[in-house]
Design an enzyme around this catalytic site. Sequence first.
Site, mmCIF file in Angstrom:
data_model
loop_
_atom_site.group_PDB
_atom_site.id
_atom_site.type_symbol
_atom_site.label_atom_id
_atom_site.label_comp_id
_atom_site.label_asym_id
_atom_site.label_seq_id
_atom_site.Cartn_x
_atom_site.Cartn_y
_atom_site.Cartn_z
ATOM 1 N N ILE A 137 0.825 -1.213 0.000
ATOM 2 C CA ILE A 137 0.000 0.000 0.000
ATOM 3 C C ILE A 137 0.862 1.267 0.000
ATOM 4 O O ILE A 137 0.540 2.246 -0.674
ATOM 5 C CB ILE A 137 -0.955 -0.006 1.234
ATOM 6 C CG1 ILE A 137 -2.094 -1.000 1.001
ATOM 7 C CG2 ILE A 137 -1.514 1.371 1.517
ATOM 8 C CD1 ILE A 137 -3.139 -0.554 -0.021
ATOM 9 N N CYS A 138 1.997 1.230 0.710
ATOM 10 C CA CYS A 138 2.808 2.456 0.772
ATOM 11 C C CYS A 138 3.375 2.813 -0.601
ATOM 12 O O CYS A 138 3.490 3.985 -0.949
ATOM 13 C CB CYS A 138 3.890 2.348 1.838
ATOM 14 S SG CYS A 138 5.063 1.046 1.521
#
Lengths: 552, 427
Positions: free
Chosen positions: B208-209
Site C-alpha cells: 500500500i505504501c
Amino acid sequence: MSAGTESQSLESATTSIESQPDQKTRRYDRQLRLWAKSGQAALESAHLLVLSSSSTSTSILKNLVLPGVGQFTLLDRTITSPSDAGNNFFLEGLDSVGKPRAEEAVRLLLELNDGVKGHSIVEKDIQQVLSSEGESGVEWVKGFSLIIAHNLEKNALDQLSDLLWADFKSPPLVIIRSAGFLAEVFIQFHEHAIIDSHIDSTPSLRIDKPFPALLERSLAIDFENLDVTDHGHVPYVFILVRVLEEWKKSHDGNPPSTAAEKKEFKSLILNMRKKSDEENFEEAESQAYKCWTSTVVPSDIKSLFASSASSSNTPPHTKPFHILVKALEVYTSTVPPNTLPLSSTLPDMKASTKEYVEIQRLYKDRSVEEKNTFKGILANVIKEQGEDPNLIDDETIDSFVKNSHVLRLLSGKKWGWVDEDKAALTERAQTSSKQLGIHLALSALSSLHAKHAQAQATKQSQEGQNADFTPSLEELTAEAKAILPDGVELPEEDFDNAIGEAARSPTADLPNTAALLGGVVAQEVIKMITKQYVPIDGYCTIDLVETWTGVL
Amino acid sequence: MAAAASSSDWPGRYHHIDQILDKPGPRTDPGFLAGDGVKDFLRGQAKILVIGAGGLGCEILANLALTGFKDIHVIDMDTIDISNLNRQFLFRQKDVGKPKATVAAEFIMKRVPGVTVTPYFGKIQDKDEEYYMQFNLVICGLDSVEARRWINATLVNMVDPEVPESLKPLIDGGTEGFKGQARVILPGITSCYECSLDMLNKQTQFPICTIANTPRLPEHCIEWASVLEWPRVFADKKLDNDDPDDIDWLYKTALNRAREFKIEGVTWSLTQGVVKNIIPAIASTNAIIAAACCNEAFKIATSSAAFLNNYFMLIGTDGVYSYTFEHEKRQECPVCGGEALDLAISPELTLEQLIETLTERQDIQIKKPSLSTPTKQLYLQAPPQLEQATRPNLEKKVSELVPPSGEVTVTASTLPFSLSLRIAYTS
Ligand SMILES: [Zn+2]
C-alpha cells in the site's frame, strides 16, 4: 534522439485517452494479451488448407476459427458415414450422414465466428490436385499460408511433402498421424525466424559495464549526506554500480570472484545502510551477483550468428531477419562494450518515484542512442547486400533490438528425414525409445494402410477402405522393424506397447485424442503464423495411455 | 436410462471408441471387461459431474458426450460475457448474459443425440454430500482456487473406507496462456489439491505504501485508482469490475496519476487486466487440458487403459514441453494428511502476526482464519459478539496464550476443513 523528443513522445503517449474497447477487441481480449495486435493481424490474413475433415481436423480448425484465422479451405471427398457422425462434434448426428463431410463441417465451424471465411472442396482430393492438375494444382497448394494433413494416405503425403520441400518458398506443412491413444505431429518447413519469441529471459542491465551516464550518476551520489528518506530510496542499480566501481579500484580492476570476495562485497553493501530496514540495500545485496555476471553476447545468439551466416536458399520471408542478424553481429563485434544493444525496459525496484523515473530515463536515452547506432550499421549492411533501403520497417527494428537476447532461427527438416537417417535412428533407439516406438507404430500403420487401400482401390469411400483395415500384430511388427537399421532394436517393452496399441485401434480417431491434437496443433499453427513463441522442432509424439508428450 | 441411451445409438456410432472397448491393449488392467459389459456401464450407468462450464467446461462437456457418457451434470454460477467467445465454443453472441451451465447443456443435447446434460446455475457450495455421492466421477474446470479447495476437501471428507463407492475420483484441469495442467486425485489415496497448494503462482501484491506514496509502474497507478481513490470518491458504491464504465473511470483516474508522476504505460487494457486479475486464455490450450482430463475420465470409467499417476503439465511457449510425474501426498496436509503442521515461531510474535503468517504462507493461504486451542477460543471472525470478545487477544503474544507444543486449530468459513498447528517457540 535527444531527451527532449523522448519526453514529447511520453507526452503524446499519455495525452491520447483511449476510449472503451470495441466489440472485436473485447471478444479477443484474452488472446490479445498473448500475441498482441500484430499476432492477431497475422492470424487474420492467413488462409489454411486442411486435407481432411476428420474429427482431429475439425478439432484443430475449431481452435483456429475461434481466435479468428482469416480463411480456411477443407479439401475432402468423404461422404459422412455413421461412424463420422458419432465422433465428430462438427457434424449433426444422423442428419449429416450421406452428405459431403467437408461441407457439413465448414457450415458448423463457421457458426463459431462471423469474422472467418471457410470453403469446402468436395469433388476431388489432394492426389488429384497434384497429379491431374499438374503445375497449376501445385501452385494452388503453395498459395496457402499453411497446410494441415491428418492421417493423409501415405502416397499422397509423400508426394505432397516432396513437392513442397523442393521449393524453399513453400508454406509449412503440418503433418498429424494418430491411432487410438497414440499420435505424432511434425511440421515441415525450410526456415522459421522468430523475433518475438516470448522466451522468459531478462536482458542485462549492464551493471558490470555501465554506460557513461549511469556511471557518472552512480558516482555522484553523496551517500553520507543524503537524508534518511532519500538514502532509503536510492535504486539498487546505482548502489551496485557505485560499490563495484570502488571495489575494482582496490582489486586491479576485477570484480569479486571467490566466494569470500563475494561475501565481503555483499557485506560492504549492507554496511552502507543508515537504518537496518532499508529495502533498497537489501535488494542491492540480493542482486549483487549481477556485478560478477559478465554481460556478454548470449551463447544462443552467438550460435545464431553462425547458423544465419551459413544459411543458404533463404526464403523471402526470413531474408530481413538474416540481414538484421548480420547487422547485430557487426554491432556486437565493433561497438564497445561488445554487448547486445541496451534494453530500454527496466524492472521495478525499491525507489522513490522521482529516482525511478530518472533512472528509467537514463536507460531509455541510452537505449535510443544504441539503437540509432545499430540502425546505422543496418543501413550499411542493407547497402552492401544491394537490398532495398526500405526492406525493414522501424517497427520491426524496434522489436528486433528489444528481443535481441531471445531471437530464434529454426532450420526445418523434411518429413520422413528420421526414417532415412540410420545414425539418428540408432541414437534415438537408445535415448528416446518410447517416442521412437510411437513413430514406428504409426509409420507401420500408414504404410500397411497404403498397401491395403491399393488392394481395395475399387471401393470408393475412405470409410469402406478403413472399415476392414485390421493389420495383425505380426504384420505391424514386421513393417515397423523394417524401418530400423539392421541390428538396431528398441527395448522390447517400449516397442510392444506402441505396436500393441496400434494393432488394437488401427483406425480409431478417438474424440479425446482428436481434441488434444486439436489443441496441440492449433498452438503450433498459431506460433508458425504469428511468428511468435517457438514451435516444435522435430516429431512431437504423444502417448495418452501414460499421458505424456515427447519430442523425437 | 440404459434403454433410452441405446435407442439413439445408430449402428457404427461408436466405431472408433469400440476399437478400444472391444479388446485390451498391452497396458490394460487384467480386470478390464472388454465388450458389452464396459459399454453398458459407460453408456447406461456412469454418471459424471462437470464443475465449470467455461473455457475448460465447454470442451469437457463436448468430449464426454462424444466419448459415450450419457448422463452428465454441470454446475456453473457465471453468465456469458463477450470475452468468453474466443474460446467457449458452445456460446454465441446472442447468448451473452445467459447462464453458462444452461446454454452449454442445451447445446450439447442438441448436437449429440441421446446425451442428457443436467445444468445447475449456481454455486458448488449450494450442494450437499448426498448430491455429490450420486456421481461416479467429478471433473473440474475452474479458475477459482477457493472453489477447488472446497470441492477437494468435500470429496476427501466423503470417503468412507467401509463404502468403496464413496470414493469419487476427482480430475482437475487448469490453464494460463499456452500452459496448463491436468491431474487425477483419488481422494484419501493420492496427493490432493490442498497437498499442492504451494505450487500455485503467487499473485503479485503491491504494498500500500508504494501505491500511495512512491508509484513507479503503471500498475501502481491503477491500484491506486481502484484501491484508494474509488472508495474515497464513491463511498457507498461498490466497484463493478464487469461494468465498462467503472473500468473507464479507473483508467482515466490512473492515467491522470501516471501523468502527474511521469509514468508511462497506463492503457485501458492494462487497467482492466490489473483490476480483474485477467489471465490470458485461448481455445487451443483449453482443448489440450480438457482432452487430457476427459481421457483420464474415460480410462477410469472403463479401465480400458492405465490412468494418469497423477500430474501432467504442459508448456507450449517453447516447443511442446510436458512433464508427467507423481505428486507426493503431504503428511501434514490439513485435508488428507492427518498430521499437525509444526510451526516454529518467535515467543515475541503476537496473535495478529501469526494470523498474517497463515494468510501469506504459500502452503496455507487461509484468509480470515479463526483460531482456537482445545481449551479456549483465541480469535473468532464471527459471530460479532465472539469476535469482539476475542479481539483483545490479537495484541497478545502467542506464547502467553498457547503452551510450547500446544495445538492450535485453524478454521475459515470458506473452507470445509480445519488445520492443526503444533506451536514451538524459538529461543
Ligand atoms: Zn492433501
